[in-house]
Design an enzyme around this catalytic site. Structure first.
Site, PDB file in Angstrom:
ATOM      1  N   TYR A  94       3.903  77.134 -41.856  1.00  6.56           N
ATOM      2  CA  TYR A  94       3.197  76.812 -40.600  1.00  6.56           C
ATOM      3  C   TYR A  94       1.753  77.318 -40.642  1.00  6.56           C
ATOM      4  N   GLU A 136      13.931  76.316 -35.546  1.00  4.32           N
ATOM      5  CA  GLU A 136      14.380  76.168 -36.943  1.00  4.32           C
ATOM      6  C   GLU A 136      15.155  77.397 -37.410  1.00  4.32           C
ATOM      7  N   ARG A 205      14.632  62.602 -49.757  1.00  6.60           N
ATOM      8  CA  ARG A 205      14.963  61.544 -48.786  1.00  6.60           C
ATOM      9  C   ARG A 205      16.195  61.975 -48.013  1.00  6.60           C
ATOM     10  N   GLN A 206      16.350  61.412 -46.799  1.00  3.79           N
ATOM     11  CA  GLN A 206      17.517  61.719 -45.983  1.00  3.79           C
ATOM     12  C   GLN A 206      18.558  60.602 -46.139  1.00  3.79           C
ATOM     13  N   GLY A 274      22.145  46.193 -40.856  1.00  2.00           N
ATOM     14  CA  GLY A 274      22.038  46.503 -42.283  1.00  2.00           C
ATOM     15  C   GLY A 274      22.592  47.866 -42.637  1.00  2.00           C
ATOM     16  N   GLY A 276      21.938  50.598 -41.490  1.00  4.52           N
ATOM     17  CA  GLY A 276      22.144  51.426 -40.291  1.00  4.52           C
ATOM     18  C   GLY A 276      23.621  51.620 -39.977  1.00  4.52           C
ATOM     19  N   PRO A 279      25.672  56.019 -40.398  1.00  3.32           N
ATOM     20  CA  PRO A 279      26.074  57.098 -39.468  1.00  3.32           C
ATOM     21  C   PRO A 279      27.151  56.631 -38.501  1.00  3.32           C
ATOM     22  N   PHE A 393      15.571  55.149 -39.634  1.00  2.00           N
ATOM     23  CA  PHE A 393      15.683  55.652 -41.010  1.00  2.00           C
ATOM     24  C   PHE A 393      14.289  55.896 -41.594  1.00  2.00           C
ATOM     25  N   GLY A 394      13.474  56.652 -40.892  1.00  4.15           N
ATOM     26  CA  GLY A 394      12.121  56.972 -41.360  1.00  4.15           C
ATOM     27  C   GLY A 394      11.538  57.924 -40.341  1.00  4.15           C
ATOM     28  N   PRO A 395      10.235  58.235 -40.460  1.00  5.13           N
ATOM     29  CA  PRO A 395       9.650  59.142 -39.469  1.00  5.13           C
ATOM     30  C   PRO A 395       9.828  58.565 -38.066  1.00  5.13           C
TER      31      PRO A 395
HETATM   32  C1  LIG Z   1      17.835  60.289 -40.753  1.00  6.40           C
HETATM   33  C2  LIG Z   1      17.815  59.263 -41.883  1.00  6.40           C
HETATM   34  C3  LIG Z   1      19.007  58.772 -42.365  1.00  6.40           C
HETATM   35  C4  LIG Z   1      19.000  57.819 -43.402  1.00  6.40           C
HETATM   36  N1  LIG Z   1      20.186  57.335 -43.872  1.00  6.40           N
HETATM   37  C5  LIG Z   1      20.196  56.423 -44.858  1.00  6.40           C
HETATM   38  C6  LIG Z   1      21.423  55.917 -45.394  1.00  6.40           C
HETATM   39  O1  LIG Z   1      22.503  56.290 -44.949  1.00  6.40           O
HETATM   40  N2  LIG Z   1      21.366  55.020 -46.415  1.00  6.40           N
HETATM   41  C7  LIG Z   1      20.170  54.576 -46.907  1.00  6.40           C
HETATM   42  O2  LIG Z   1      20.184  53.757 -47.849  1.00  6.40           O
HETATM   43  N3  LIG Z   1      18.992  55.023 -46.419  1.00  6.40           N
HETATM   44  C8  LIG Z   1      18.990  55.949 -45.426  1.00  6.40           C
HETATM   45  N4  LIG Z   1      17.792  56.438 -44.959  1.00  6.40           N
HETATM   46  C9  LIG Z   1      16.541  55.969 -45.590  1.00  6.40           C
HETATM   47  C10 LIG Z   1      16.258  56.816 -46.830  1.00  6.40           C
HETATM   48  O3  LIG Z   1      15.948  58.136 -46.463  1.00  6.40           O
HETATM   49  C11 LIG Z   1      15.066  56.298 -47.637  1.00  6.40           C
HETATM   50  O4  LIG Z   1      13.978  56.117 -46.776  1.00  6.40           O
HETATM   51  C12 LIG Z   1      15.390  55.004 -48.355  1.00  6.40           C
HETATM   52  O5  LIG Z   1      16.440  55.214 -49.289  1.00  6.40           O
HETATM   53  C13 LIG Z   1      14.161  54.493 -49.113  1.00  6.40           C
HETATM   54  O6  LIG Z   1      13.724  55.502 -49.974  1.00  6.40           O
HETATM   55  P1  LIG Z   1      13.074  55.143 -51.378  1.00  6.40           P
HETATM   56  O7  LIG Z   1      12.554  56.389 -51.968  1.00  6.40           O
HETATM   57  O8  LIG Z   1      13.988  54.308 -52.185  1.00  6.40           O
HETATM   58  O9  LIG Z   1      11.905  54.194 -50.941  1.00  6.40           O
HETATM   59  P2  LIG Z   1      10.406  54.632 -50.722  1.00  6.40           P
HETATM   60  O10 LIG Z   1       9.724  54.791 -52.004  1.00  6.40           O
HETATM   61  O11 LIG Z   1      10.398  55.763 -49.759  1.00  6.40           O
HETATM   62  O12 LIG Z   1       9.859  53.341 -50.013  1.00  6.40           O
HETATM   63  C14 LIG Z   1      10.355  52.965 -48.716  1.00  6.40           C
HETATM   64  C15 LIG Z   1       9.867  51.556 -48.408  1.00  6.40           C
HETATM   65  O13 LIG Z   1       8.464  51.580 -48.317  1.00  6.40           O
HETATM   66  C16 LIG Z   1       7.916  50.634 -49.208  1.00  6.40           C
HETATM   67  N5  LIG Z   1       6.659  51.168 -49.765  1.00  6.40           N
HETATM   68  C17 LIG Z   1       6.524  52.241 -50.569  1.00  6.40           C
HETATM   69  N6  LIG Z   1       5.226  52.419 -50.895  1.00  6.40           N
HETATM   70  C18 LIG Z   1       4.544  51.453 -50.247  1.00  6.40           C
HETATM   71  C19 LIG Z   1       3.182  51.093 -50.169  1.00  6.40           C
HETATM   72  N7  LIG Z   1       2.258  51.783 -50.817  1.00  6.40           N
HETATM   73  N8  LIG Z   1       2.847  50.007 -49.423  1.00  6.40           N
HETATM   74  C20 LIG Z   1       3.782  49.287 -48.763  1.00  6.40           C
HETATM   75  N9  LIG Z   1       5.083  49.583 -48.794  1.00  6.40           N
HETATM   76  C21 LIG Z   1       5.452  50.653 -49.517  1.00  6.40           C
HETATM   77  C22 LIG Z   1       8.947  50.422 -50.294  1.00  6.40           C
HETATM   78  O14 LIG Z   1       8.859  49.147 -50.882  1.00  6.40           O
HETATM   79  C23 LIG Z   1      10.241  50.575 -49.533  1.00  6.40           C
HETATM   80  O15 LIG Z   1      10.637  49.359 -48.960  1.00  6.40           O
HETATM   81  C24 LIG Z   1      17.779  57.377 -43.935  1.00  6.40           C
HETATM   82  C25 LIG Z   1      16.573  57.910 -43.441  1.00  6.40           C
HETATM   83  C26 LIG Z   1      16.592  58.837 -42.430  1.00  6.40           C
HETATM   84  C27 LIG Z   1      15.292  59.401 -41.918  1.00  6.40           C
HETATM   85  C1  HEM Z   2       3.552  72.393 -35.231  1.00  9.79           C
HETATM   86  C2  HEM Z   2       3.560  71.920 -36.463  1.00  9.79           C
HETATM   87  C3  HEM Z   2       4.269  70.663 -36.898  1.00  9.79           C
HETATM   88  C4  HEM Z   2       4.472  69.497 -36.219  1.00  9.79           C
HETATM   89  C5  HEM Z   2       4.021  69.122 -34.814  1.00  9.79           C
HETATM   90  C6  HEM Z   2       5.205  68.624 -37.108  1.00  9.79           C
HETATM   91  C7  HEM Z   2       5.616  67.350 -36.789  1.00  9.79           C
HETATM   92  C8  HEM Z   2       6.396  66.555 -37.588  1.00  9.79           C
HETATM   93  C9  HEM Z   2       6.923  65.264 -37.215  1.00  9.79           C
HETATM   94  C10 HEM Z   2       6.689  64.571 -35.872  1.00  9.79           C
HETATM   95  C11 HEM Z   2       7.647  64.814 -38.246  1.00  9.79           C
HETATM   96  C12 HEM Z   2       8.432  63.495 -38.328  1.00  9.79           C
HETATM   97  C13 HEM Z   2       9.822  63.814 -37.838  1.00  9.79           C
HETATM   98  C14 HEM Z   2      10.894  62.829 -38.210  1.00  9.79           C
HETATM   99  O1  HEM Z   2      10.645  61.970 -39.021  1.00  9.79           O
HETATM  100  O2  HEM Z   2      12.000  62.938 -37.695  1.00  9.79           O
HETATM  101  C15 HEM Z   2       7.595  65.808 -39.297  1.00  9.79           C
HETATM  102  C16 HEM Z   2       8.193  65.683 -40.519  1.00  9.79           C
HETATM  103  C17 HEM Z   2       7.903  66.516 -41.582  1.00  9.79           C
HETATM  104  N1  HEM Z   2       7.250  67.706 -41.524  1.00  9.79           N
HETATM  105 FE1  HEM Z   2       6.407  68.517 -39.913  1.00  9.79          FE
HETATM  106  N2  HEM Z   2       5.414  69.274 -38.290  1.00  9.79           N
HETATM  107  C18 HEM Z   2       4.863  70.510 -38.200  1.00  9.79           C
HETATM  108  C19 HEM Z   2       4.878  71.488 -39.176  1.00  9.79           C
HETATM  109  C20 HEM Z   2       5.285  71.281 -40.469  1.00  9.79           C
HETATM  110  C21 HEM Z   2       5.174  72.258 -41.533  1.00  9.79           C
HETATM  111  C22 HEM Z   2       4.673  73.660 -41.390  1.00  9.79           C
HETATM  112  C23 HEM Z   2       5.625  71.650 -42.671  1.00  9.79           C
HETATM  113  C24 HEM Z   2       5.671  72.266 -44.049  1.00  9.79           C
HETATM  114  C25 HEM Z   2       4.736  72.066 -44.917  1.00  9.79           C
HETATM  115  C26 HEM Z   2       6.052  70.319 -42.316  1.00  9.79           C
HETATM  116  C27 HEM Z   2       6.608  69.400 -43.175  1.00  9.79           C
HETATM  117  C28 HEM Z   2       7.178  68.210 -42.789  1.00  9.79           C
HETATM  118  C29 HEM Z   2       7.798  67.288 -43.715  1.00  9.79           C
HETATM  119  C30 HEM Z   2       7.919  67.463 -45.236  1.00  9.79           C
HETATM  120  C31 HEM Z   2       8.269  66.220 -42.944  1.00  9.79           C
HETATM  121  C32 HEM Z   2       8.981  64.951 -43.467  1.00  9.79           C
HETATM  122  C33 HEM Z   2       7.896  63.992 -43.845  1.00  9.79           C
HETATM  123  C34 HEM Z   2       8.379  62.652 -44.314  1.00  9.79           C
HETATM  124  O3  HEM Z   2       9.588  62.448 -44.458  1.00  9.79           O
HETATM  125  O4  HEM Z   2       7.518  61.820 -44.518  1.00  9.79           O
HETATM  126  N3  HEM Z   2       5.823  70.129 -40.980  1.00  9.79           N
HETATM  127  N4  HEM Z   2       6.828  66.860 -38.852  1.00  9.79           N
END
Ligand SMILES: Cc1cc2nc3c(=O)[nH]c(=O)nc-3n(C[C@H](O)[C@H](O)[C@H](O)COP(=O)(O)OP(=O)(O)OC[C@H]3O[C@@H](n4cnc5c(N)ncnc54)[C@H](O)[C@@H]3O)c2cc1C
Ligand code: HEM
Length: 401
Positions: A94, A136, A205-206, A274, A276, A279, A393-395
Site C-alpha cells: 500500500y 484484508e 488469473r482467477q 457461456g 459464467g 460458479p 469475470f474481470g475487473p
Molecule cells: C472472479 C473471476 C472468476 C473467473 N472464473 C472463471 C472460470 O471459472 N473459468 C474461466 O475460464 N475463466 C474465469 N475467469 C476469467 C479468467 O480469470 C481469465 O480472465 C480468463 O481465463 C482469460 O485469461 P487469459 O490469461 O487466458 O487471457 P488474457 O491474456 O487475460 O486475455 C483476456 C482477453 O483479453 C484479450 N486481450 C488480451 N490482450 C489484449 C489486447 N492487447 N488488446 C485487445 N484484447 C486483448 C484476449 O484476447 C482475451 O480475449 C474468472 C475471472 C474472475 C475475475
Molecule cells: C487504496 C488502494 C487501492 C485501491 C482503491 C485498489 C482498487 C482496486 C480495484 C477497484 C481493483 C479491481 C477489483 C476487481 O477486479 O474485483 C483492484 C485489483 C487489484 N489490485 Fe488494487 N487497489 C488498491 C491497492 C492495491 C495495492 C496496494 C496493490 C498491490 C500492489 C494492489 C494490487 C491489485 C491487483 C494485482 C489487482 C488485480 C488486477 C487485475 O486483475 O488486473 N491494489 N484494486
C-alpha cells in the site's frame, strides 16, 4: 481528515470523472517503471485493454465522492479486498501504491495541485488504505484459522483433466503437500499463478470453483480464450489448456463475495452466459447436497451445442430432481438438435412465470453485456435490486447496487 481537506478532495471529483482513467494509466506506468516485479501480480492483459485502470479510477472516484461517509462503500471494498487477498497483497505494498498515486496526482494536475490539495489526498489515501488493510487482514486471518486454510501461494498438482466442451477443460487440483484443503462457499474463486515464458514473468488469473466442496480436490473449469481479428490468444487459459496431469501450479485460498451459503433457505434463480456457468454449478451442486433442495431455476445460454459445458451433468441432475428446472438457449441451433433447447438469446420477460418466485435470490454470471441485459430485465420484471447478485469475470466495472 479535517473539513477543509474533505472539501478539497471532493473538489477533484469533476476532474476524476473526466480524467480519472488517464490519471490511473499514468500511475500504473510510473509504478511499473519503479517496481517491475509488480508485473508478476497485475493482469497485464487488463492493463493492455485498460480495464484495470478504469476499475481503479472508479474506486478512487467513488471514494472521493463518499469521503464524508465511506461506510456506504463497504460492500465494494470487501469485494476488492477479497480480490487483493486472493493475490496475496501485503500492507507494505500500500505504501508503494500510495507513493505513486499521490506523485501521479501531483504530476498530472501540475500547477493546480497545491500543497494543501496533495496533503488532503495523502490523508484520504491513507484512510482508505487503512480500511482496506484491515478488511484484508481479517480475511487472511479467517483463511488461516480454517482447517486446511493457508495464506499466499501453495503448490498444487493437476490430478486430473476432463474435457467439458470443445473449449472448456476441468482441472482437478490436489495440494502437493497432501495436507487438508479448506472449504469454500459455493460461487467463490481461487487465483492461479503461472510463469509465462513469452512475458518472462508470472501472471495470475482467477477461476471459480466449479463443483460443490469436496475435501479431496478443488475443481476449476477453464475456457480456452482463442484469438480473433481484434484480440490475441488468452495467455493463462491457453497455458493451462497445454498442461498435463502431474504438472504443478500455484494456487491461493478460495475467496470472493459472490456466493450462496452451504444451506440456502430461499429459491435460487441462476442465470449464466457461456463460461459464467462455473460458479453457478457449484451453487447448484451444493444445493443438491444440502438436502434442502430449494426450488432452483437455471437459465443458461451459449453459442451452440459444441461449446455447451456440463450439458450431460446438468441434464442428469434435472431428470433426477423435482426441485430443478432448466432453460437452455443456443445462439445457433442445428436442425438435428434436441428441441428442449431454444434458439436465440435469453429473454427473461418471456420466462416471467418461471423466474418470478417469491423470496428468490438471483445470481447472474457471464460477459459484461450479458449481465447488464439480464439485470435490467429482472429490474423491469419488478425484482428488488438487493435480490440480484452478479459477478464479472474481470475487473469489476459494473456497479448497479
Ligand atoms: C472472479 C473471476 C472468476 C473467473 N472464473 C472463471 C472460470 O471459472 N473459468 C474461466 O475460464 N475463466 C474465469 N475467469 C476469467 C479468467 O480469470 C481469465 O480472465 C480468463 O481465463 C482469460 O485469461 P487469459 O490469461 O487466458 O487471457 P488474457 O491474456 O487475460 O486475455 C483476456 C482477453 O483479453 C484479450 N486481450 C488480451 N490482450 C489484449 C489486447 N492487447 N488488446 C485487445 N484484447 C486483448 C484476449 O484476447 C482475451 O480475449 C474468472 C475471472 C474472475 C475475475
Ligand atoms: C487504496 C488502494 C487501492 C485501491 C482503491 C485498489 C482498487 C482496486 C480495484 C477497484 C481493483 C479491481 C477489483 C476487481 O477486479 O474485483 C483492484 C485489483 C487489484 N489490485 Fe488494487 N487497489 C488498491 C491497492 C492495491 C495495492 C496496494 C496493490 C498491490 C500492489 C494492489 C494490487 C491489485 C491487483 C494485482 C489487482 C488485480 C488486477 C487485475 O486483475 O488486473 N491494489 N484494486
Amino acid at each position: 481528515m479535517n473539513f477543509n481537506q474533505k472539501e478539497l478532495v471532493k473538489s477533484t471529483v469533476p476532474i476524476l470523472k473526466t480524467n480519472g482513467t488517464d490519471l490511473t494509466k499514468y500511475f500504473y506506468r510510473r509504478m511499473f517503471k519503479d517496481h517491475p516485479e509488480l508485473k508478476n501480480i497485475f493482469n497485464m492483459s487488463n492493463q493492455a485493454s485498460g480495464k484495470q485502470q478504469h476499475a481503479l479510477a472508479g474506486a478512487v472516484l467513488a471514494y472521493a465522492e463518499h469521503i464524508e461517509n465511506p461506510e456506504v462503500l463497504i460492500n465494494v471494498l470487501k469485494s476488492i479486498g477479497n480480490k487483493h487477498v486472493s493475490l496475496n497483497i501485503s500492507p507494505e505494498q500500500y505504501d508503494i501504491v500510495g507513493f505513486h498515486l499521490i506523485s501521479s496526482i501531483k504530476e498530472v494536475l501540475g500547477d493546480t495541485a497545491t500543497d494543501d490539495l496533495i496533503e488532503a489526498w495523502t490523508q484520504a489515501y491513507n484512510e482508505l488504505a487503512q480500511i482496506m488493510i484491515s478488511i484484508e487482514e481479517g480475511l487472511y486471518q479467517s483463511n488461516l484459522k480454517k482447517s486446511g486454510g493457508w495464506k499466499g501461494w501453495r503448490a498444487f498438482i493437476i490430478a486430473d483433466i476432463v474435457e467439458e466442451s470443445s473449449e472448456v477443460k476441468s482441472f482437478y487440483l490436489k495440494p502437493k503437500d497432501q495436507d487438508l484443503i479448506g472449504d469454500y462457499l459455493p460461487g467463490q474463486y481461487l487465483s492461479v499463478k503461472l510463469f509465462v515464458p513469452e512475458l518472462g514473468h508470472e501472471q495470475v488469473r482467477q477461476y471459480s470453483l466449479s463443483s460443490a466442496f469436496n475435501p479431496e480436490y478443488y475443481r476449476i473449469s477453464v475456457k480456452k480464450e482463442q484469438n480473433n481479428s481484434n484480440s490475441p490468444d488468452g495467455i493463462v487459459s491457453n497455458l493451462l489448456h497445454g498442461k498435463d496431469k502431474g504438472d504443478e501450479i500455484w494456487v491461493s485460498a478460495p475467496s470472493g463475495v459472490f456466493h450462496t451459503s452451504f444451506a440456502t433457505d430461499h429459491p435460487l434463480v441462476l442465470i449464466s452466459g457461456g463460461i459464467g456457468i462455473t460458479p453457478l454449478l457449484s451453487m447448484l451442486e451444493t444445493n443438491k447436497n444440502s438436502l434442502q433442495e430449494n426450488p432452483t431455476v437455471w437459465v443458461h445460454s451459449c453459442r451452440n451445442e459444441k461449446v455447451h459445458a456440463f450439458k450431460e451433468h446438468i441434464n442428469v441432475l434435472n431428470k433426477d430432481s423435482q426441485w430443478l428446472t432448466t432453460h437452455v438457449f443456443y445462439e445457433t441451433l442445428s436442425e438435428k438438435e434436441n428441441t428442449s433447447v431454444k434458439e436465440g438469446r435469453i429473454d427473461l420477460s418471456e420466462l416471467k412465470d418461471e423466474v418470478l418466485i417469491d423470496n428468490a435470490k438471483y445470481y447472474i454470471c457471464g460477459p459484461e453485456v450479458f449481465i447488464k441485459v439480464q439485470y435490467n430485465s429482472l429490474i423491469n420484471l419488478g425484482v428488488a435490486q438487493e435480490d440480484i447478485l452478479y459477478e464479472e469475470f474481470g475487473p469489476q466495472l459494473l456497479h448497479f447496487n
